[in-house]
Design a protein around this motif. Structure first.
Motif, short mmCIF file in Angstrom:
data_model
loop_
_atom_site.label_atom_id
_atom_site.label_comp_id
_atom_site.label_asym_id
_atom_site.label_seq_id
_atom_site.Cartn_x
_atom_site.Cartn_y
_atom_site.Cartn_z
N SER A 77 0.81 -1.21 0.00
CA SER A 77 0.00 0.00 0.00
C SER A 77 0.84 1.26 0.00
CB SER A 77 -0.93 0.01 1.22
OG SER A 77 -0.16 0.07 2.41
N LEU A 78 2.16 1.13 0.15
CA LEU A 78 3.04 2.29 0.22
C LEU A 78 3.71 2.53 -1.12
CD1 LEU A 78 4.69 1.59 3.68
CD2 LEU A 78 3.03 3.38 3.16
N SER A 79 3.69 3.78 -1.56
CA SER A 79 4.37 4.16 -2.80
C SER A 79 4.84 5.60 -2.66
CB SER A 79 3.43 4.02 -4.00
OG SER A 79 2.28 4.84 -3.85
N ASP A 80 5.81 5.98 -3.48
CA ASP A 80 6.34 7.34 -3.41
C ASP A 80 5.37 8.35 -4.01
OD1 ASP A 80 8.73 6.63 -2.20
OD2 ASP A 80 9.68 6.16 -4.12
N PRO A 81 5.28 9.56 -3.44
CA PRO A 81 5.87 9.94 -2.16
C PRO A 81 5.05 9.42 -0.98
CG PRO A 81 4.64 11.77 -3.04
CD PRO A 81 4.57 10.69 -4.10
N VAL A 82 5.69 9.32 0.18
CA VAL A 82 5.02 8.84 1.40
C VAL A 82 4.73 10.03 2.30
CG1 VAL A 82 5.19 7.31 3.39
CG2 VAL A 82 6.26 6.66 1.22
N SER A 83 3.50 10.13 2.77
CA SER A 83 3.11 11.20 3.71
C SER A 83 3.04 10.63 5.12
CB SER A 83 1.76 11.79 3.32
OG SER A 83 1.86 12.51 2.11
N LEU A 84 3.70 11.32 6.04
CA LEU A 84 3.75 10.89 7.44
C LEU A 84 3.07 11.92 8.33
CD1 LEU A 84 7.54 9.91 7.68
CD2 LEU A 84 5.63 8.43 7.05
N ASN A 85 2.36 11.43 9.33
CA ASN A 85 1.82 12.27 10.39
C ASN A 85 2.55 11.87 11.66
OD1 ASN A 85 0.40 13.39 12.51
ND2 ASN A 85 -1.62 12.93 11.69
N VAL A 86 3.52 12.69 12.06
CA VAL A 86 4.32 12.39 13.25
C VAL A 86 3.90 13.35 14.35
CG1 VAL A 86 6.63 12.08 14.20
CG2 VAL A 86 6.24 11.68 11.77
N GLY A 87 3.13 12.84 15.28
CA GLY A 87 2.66 13.66 16.40
C GLY A 87 1.92 14.90 15.97
N GLY A 88 1.22 14.85 14.82
CA GLY A 88 0.46 15.99 14.34
C GLY A 88 1.17 16.83 13.30
N GLU A 89 2.47 16.58 13.08
CA GLU A 89 3.24 17.28 12.06
C GLU A 89 3.27 16.42 10.79
OE1 GLU A 89 4.71 20.31 12.33
OE2 GLU A 89 4.04 20.59 14.41
N ILE A 90 2.97 17.01 9.64
CA ILE A 90 2.91 16.28 8.37
C ILE A 90 4.23 16.42 7.62
CG2 ILE A 90 1.65 15.94 6.22
CD1 ILE A 90 0.05 15.29 8.72
N TYR A 91 4.78 15.28 7.20
CA TYR A 91 6.01 15.26 6.41
C TYR A 91 5.78 14.44 5.14
CZ TYR A 91 8.36 16.91 10.64
OH TYR A 91 8.74 17.64 11.74
N THR A 92 6.45 14.80 4.07
CA THR A 92 6.40 14.05 2.82
C THR A 92 7.82 13.70 2.40
OG1 THR A 92 4.38 15.21 2.14
CG2 THR A 92 5.60 14.02 0.44
N THR A 93 8.04 12.42 2.09
CA THR A 93 9.38 11.98 1.71
C THR A 93 9.25 10.74 0.83
OG1 THR A 93 11.57 11.39 2.57
CG2 THR A 93 9.66 10.55 3.78
N THR A 94 10.35 10.03 0.61
CA THR A 94 10.34 8.85 -0.25
C THR A 94 10.63 7.59 0.56
OG1 THR A 94 12.71 8.95 -0.75
CG2 THR A 94 11.23 10.26 -2.14
N LEU A 95 10.28 6.45 -0.02
CA LEU A 95 10.56 5.17 0.63
C LEU A 95 12.06 4.95 0.77
CD1 LEU A 95 7.92 2.75 -0.91
CD2 LEU A 95 8.11 3.45 1.46
#
Length: 294
Positions: free
Chosen positions: A13-31
């Protein structure tokens, strides 16, 4: 609402780019970035070895400190630990790096800590430190619940302690931010210089009196001050590693005497000497203003 991916569909289910929610902060990066160190917690999460949570928008959710994760992600991108001037949350960064089990980052943090020790030894030949302290007493009224419909009015006094610190040697203020921590309902937090441009740090705390219940103390949004660990009194700060791995429980600062004792221990160890004490030069622990020079 958070959803837990099943282990058989997690990696697909994971593909680039990957969006992360870390403690309420949103980050976008690659696998590729997230799996740079495959033996880390992130490597296991994003190669399907560990199931992941998702928030209602589909972002992979990680329940860790979102602001500190910025430095972790940048390290994964560049293999370089770049911290801003005056960074004072090294203990928190190390704890997060330890959680994610990123060994190269932990090694880099240690190098930064050791470099910090050297920078303290290479301090300017001259520096000025001025400390203004104050204690105000406030009468607090609160209701003490005895039974479902039985309340008793109570009164107690609390002491609001304030220390305003000015130092021409900015690194010394950062060192104090590592030495002292606020105790809050969320745990220990590091104070920050109130004005980095003018090298100022303000500390304000309220020791909890025995007659004030903990819930009433928290209701007033009071916070205590603690001495974070024992490293500051050891060999002129030669081993700052203790600053990120405390050797014993924090010590509560219950009065201004205890604060001034610790401040003097730290400053004298770094080459400062007492220049003036107001109002009584013979009673340094009961001063209003303390000036030191090196």
């Amino acid at each position: 609402m958070l959803n837990l991916n099943s282990s058989d569909s997690n990696s697909n289910s994971l593909s680039d780019p990957v969006s992360l929610n870390v403690g309420g902060e949103i980050y976008t990066t690659t696998l590729d970035t997230l799996t740079r160190y495959r033996d880390s917690m992130l490597g296991a999460m994003f190669t399907g070895q560990i199931s992941t949570l998702r928030d209602k928008r589909g972002n992979v959710f990680i329940d860790r400190d979102g602001k500190i994760f910025r430095y972790i992600l940048n390290f994964l991108r560049s293999s370089s630990l770049d911290l801003p001037d005056g960074f004072s949350e090294m203990r928190l960064l190390r704890r997060e790096a330890d959680f994610f089990q990123i060994r190269p980052l932990l090694d880099e943090i240690q190098r930064h800590v050791e470099a910090g020790a050297l920078s303290l030894r290479d301090a300017p030949r001259r520096a000025l430190l001025v400390v203004d302290v104050d204690c105000q007493v406030r009468v607090l009224h609160f209701n003490l619940r005895r039974a479902p419909e039985n309340y008793e009015l109570r009164t107690c006094s609390v002491r609001i302690l304030t220390a305003e610190i000015f130092c021409t040697w900015r690194t010394f203020l950062v060192l104090l931010c590592e030495r002292f921590s606020y105790r809050t309902t969320q745990g220990l937090t590091s104070p920050l210089p109130s004005d980095r441009r003018y090298n100022r740090l303000k500390l304000e705390w309220v020791p909890r009196p025995d007659e004030l219940p903990q819930d009433q103390y928290e209701k007033q949004r009071y916070r205590g001050l603690v001495i974070s660990d024992s490293w500051a009194t050891q060999t002129h700060f030669g081993d700052l590693c203790d600053a990120i791995t405390p050797s014993r429980s924090p010590c509560e600062v219950k009065d201004m005497h205890r604060f001034l004792e610790e401040l003097l221990t730290v400053s004298l160890a770094e080459g400062f000497r007492v220049d003036s004490v107001t109002p009584d030069s013979m009673d340094v622990l009961n001063c209003h203003t303390l000036q030191l020079v090196r």
